[in-house]
Structures are given as structure tokens and as C-alpha cells.
Design a protein around this motif. Structure first.
Motif, PDB file in Angstrom:
ATOM      1  N   GLY A   2     -50.784 -52.823  37.350  1.00  0.00           N
ATOM      2  CA  GLY A   2     -50.911 -51.872  38.443  1.00  0.00           C
ATOM      3  C   GLY A   2     -52.344 -51.405  38.613  1.00  0.00           C
ATOM      4  O   GLY A   2     -52.842 -51.281  39.744  1.00  0.00           O
ATOM      5  N   HIS A  14     -46.831 -57.429  38.419  1.00  0.00           N
ATOM      6  CA  HIS A  14     -46.564 -55.997  38.374  1.00  0.00           C
ATOM      7  C   HIS A  14     -45.068 -55.724  38.500  1.00  0.00           C
ATOM      8  O   HIS A  14     -44.503 -54.920  37.745  1.00  0.00           O
ATOM      9  N   THR A  55     -46.992 -53.499  32.866  1.00  0.00           N
ATOM     10  CA  THR A  55     -46.917 -53.071  34.261  1.00  0.00           C
ATOM     11  C   THR A  55     -48.038 -52.093  34.592  1.00  0.00           C
ATOM     12  O   THR A  55     -48.628 -52.141  35.674  1.00  0.00           O
TER      13      THR A  55
END
Length: 293
Positions: free
Chosen positions: A161, A193, A157
Motif C-alpha cells: 500500500g 495489495h 499489504t
């Protein structure tokens, strides 16, 4: 439970309450769900930060951390999560985009603060906690597997991001002019994400439900591993679609086969778990079983 854990759980509860509050505002106020200026952002960010902070505080509490280390990590994550969500909420109430908005000096300051909080207050403690918890998490083999896979997903993630922000800067348009998460023709960077973010909740929850089944621990490990593989497959498909500039539903043969396999693994692990669930009544000691006989 330590004081810093109670603080972390309290902040997480506040973030979830903010999500619910903005959900009510959305029902009353209406408006578009999509777009850089919508009630979707405070709803989803409040929820995502809330459940992620809950997960990380729980993991920290079971990772045999030194009190000073646990306090520093949890307090930093809690304050950073609260600050990030508050800034996003502020911009929505002002009626302007929150991220990559440089329309006015104040908007520029908010965008810079959002980036600084993420870079300094979220990314380092998540990486440190993931590394420490990978080695020290105190739990059954199936729960350790689920937590490790969930933390690995959470680290992805952070990468997605960063790519999302970099893509928005590369496009360089005002955020109200276009969706800055679009990569190529129709790739949605925000999809991987979001999907990778919630592995750290979904997989440990499944492992917890497995403790209420009649499966042996060896079988629980296999089912947790099957679920982790399935979830990883979903994350992979979302990343392939985004990297290829394809919309999430515009599947290729490869991504379609991968998604079928991943969905089958997740469905199989979940079904095998649920049909073996046994719930014992606390008053009468009566066992209610979901196992088919």
C-alpha cells in the motif's frame, strides 16, 4: 465477549452493509467498473475493510491481550476503518477521485485525511496486534499457523500500500488522467495489495474448516502449512509481476511455474480438507461426511 469487541464487530457489519448498499447502487446506476471514479471503490473498500476488521477483532479476542491494550487497538482500528471508508464513499458520491486528488482545497484535505488515517490509525495498531498475536494467539497449532501466516500476509499489504501511494506521487498525474497504481509498462501494484490483504481471512477459514474433518491435528498442521505456502506463492507472483512492470496475466516462465506450484498447493490443501469434512446434524446427531470411501 467484551464491549470493545462488540463495537468492532458492529463497525465491521456496518462496513459490509455499506458495500452491499453500494453494490445495489451500482446495479441501478451502472457506469464503468474500473477507474478512479466508479462504484467499485466503495463496494470493494467497504467489503475489504469490513472483513479485515472482523478478522482482526476476532484475533484480538483470542490473543490474551490486556483489556486496556485490546480496547485501544480494536477501537482505533474500528474508527480508522470507518473513517477511511466514509471518506472514499464521500468522494465517489461527489463524483471525484478519492486518493491523491489535489484538484481543489477540499479534495486536498480529503486526500490528506486518508493518508493521515492510514498512517496513524491503521498501520501502527495492525503492526502491534500482529506482533502480539504472533506470540499470544490462543488456538490449535494448525489455527496458530494459519493466523500467523495471515498476519504476515497482512503486513505485506501495508508495504504494498505504501509503494502504491509512493508510485502515484511519483507519476504525479491527476488520478482521473491515468491509473496511478500502474508501475512501469503495465505492472499493477494494486494486485499484490489486494491479494496479500485477504490472507488473514482465507487461511484461518481453511484452518477452521479443518476442525470439521477427520484429519488428526498433525495432518491439519501440514495442510494449513501447505495452504499458507500456496497463498504465499500467489502473493509472490503478484509482486513479481508488478515489480517487473508486467500485467498480472503476462506471466514469465518463472512466475508461471511459481503460480502453478502455488495453485497446486492451495488446490491440494483445499481438496484434502473438503473431502474429509463431517457435518453433524444438531437435531438428530446424524453425521454427513464428505469423505470418499
Amino acid at each position: 465477549m467484551s464491549g470493545y469487541q462488540r463495537f468492532g464487530y458492529g463497525v465491521a457489519a456496518l462496513l459490509l452493509a455499506s458495500s452491499v448498499f453500494h453494490g445495489v447502487v451500482y446495479v441501478v446506476d451502472g457506469g464503468a467498473w474500473e477507474g478512479p471514479v466508479s462504484w467499485r471503490k466503495p463496494i470493494l473498500f467497504g467489503f475489504s475493510f469490513g472483513v479485515t476488521l472482523l478478522s482482526l477483532v476476532w484475533i484480538a479476542g483470542r490473543s490474551r491481550l490486556r483489556p486496556r491494550t485490546g480496547r485501544l487497538l480494536v477501537l482505533t482500528l474500528a474508527v480508522a476503518s470507518l473513517a477511511e471508508t466514509a471518506l472514499i464513499d464521500l468522494q465517489r458520491w461527489r463524483g471525484v477521485p478519492s486518493h491523491l486528488n489535489f484538484a481543489t482545497p477540499f479534495d486536498t484535505i480529503v486526500s490528506a485525511c486518508l493518508a493521515a488515517v492510514a498512517i496513524l490509525g491503521l498501520i501502527p495498531p495492525i503492526i502491534v496486534l500482529a506482533v502480539l498475536a504472533w506470540r499470544r494467539f490462543d488456538g490449535s497449532p494448525s489455527m496458530r499457523l494459519a493466523v500467523r501466516a495471515g498476519l504476515a500476509s497482512l503486513l505485506l499489504t501495508l508495504v504494498s500500500g505504501g509503494l502504491l501511494i509512493a508510485n502515484g506521487r511519483a507519476i504525479g498525474l491527476p488520478p482521473e488522467a491515468t491509473d496511478l497504481s500502474i508501475f512501469g509498462a503495465a505492472g499493477q501494484l494494486k494486485v499484490p495489495h489486494a491479494v496479500s490483504l485477504h490472507g488473514v481471512q482465507a487461511l484461518p477459514v481453511l484452518a477452521w474448516v479443518l476442525t470439521m474433518t477427520g484429519w488428526s491435528e498433525a495432518a491439519r498442521v501440514r495442510l494449513a502449512g501447505l495452504a499458507a505456502a500456496g497463498y504465499g506463492g500467489v502473493v509472490l507472483v503478484s509482486m513479481l509481476q508488478a515489480a517487473g512492470g508486467l500485467a498480472p496475466a503476462d506471466l514469465t516462465v518463472v512466475s508461471g511455474v511459481l503460480l502453478l506450484g502455488a495453485a497446486g498447493a492451495l488446490t491440494g490443501a483445499s481438496a484434502a480438507t473438503l473431502v474429509k469434512v463431517r457435518i453433524r446434524s444438531p437435531k438428530k446427531g446424524v453425521e454427513f461426511s464428505g469423505e470418499y470411501r
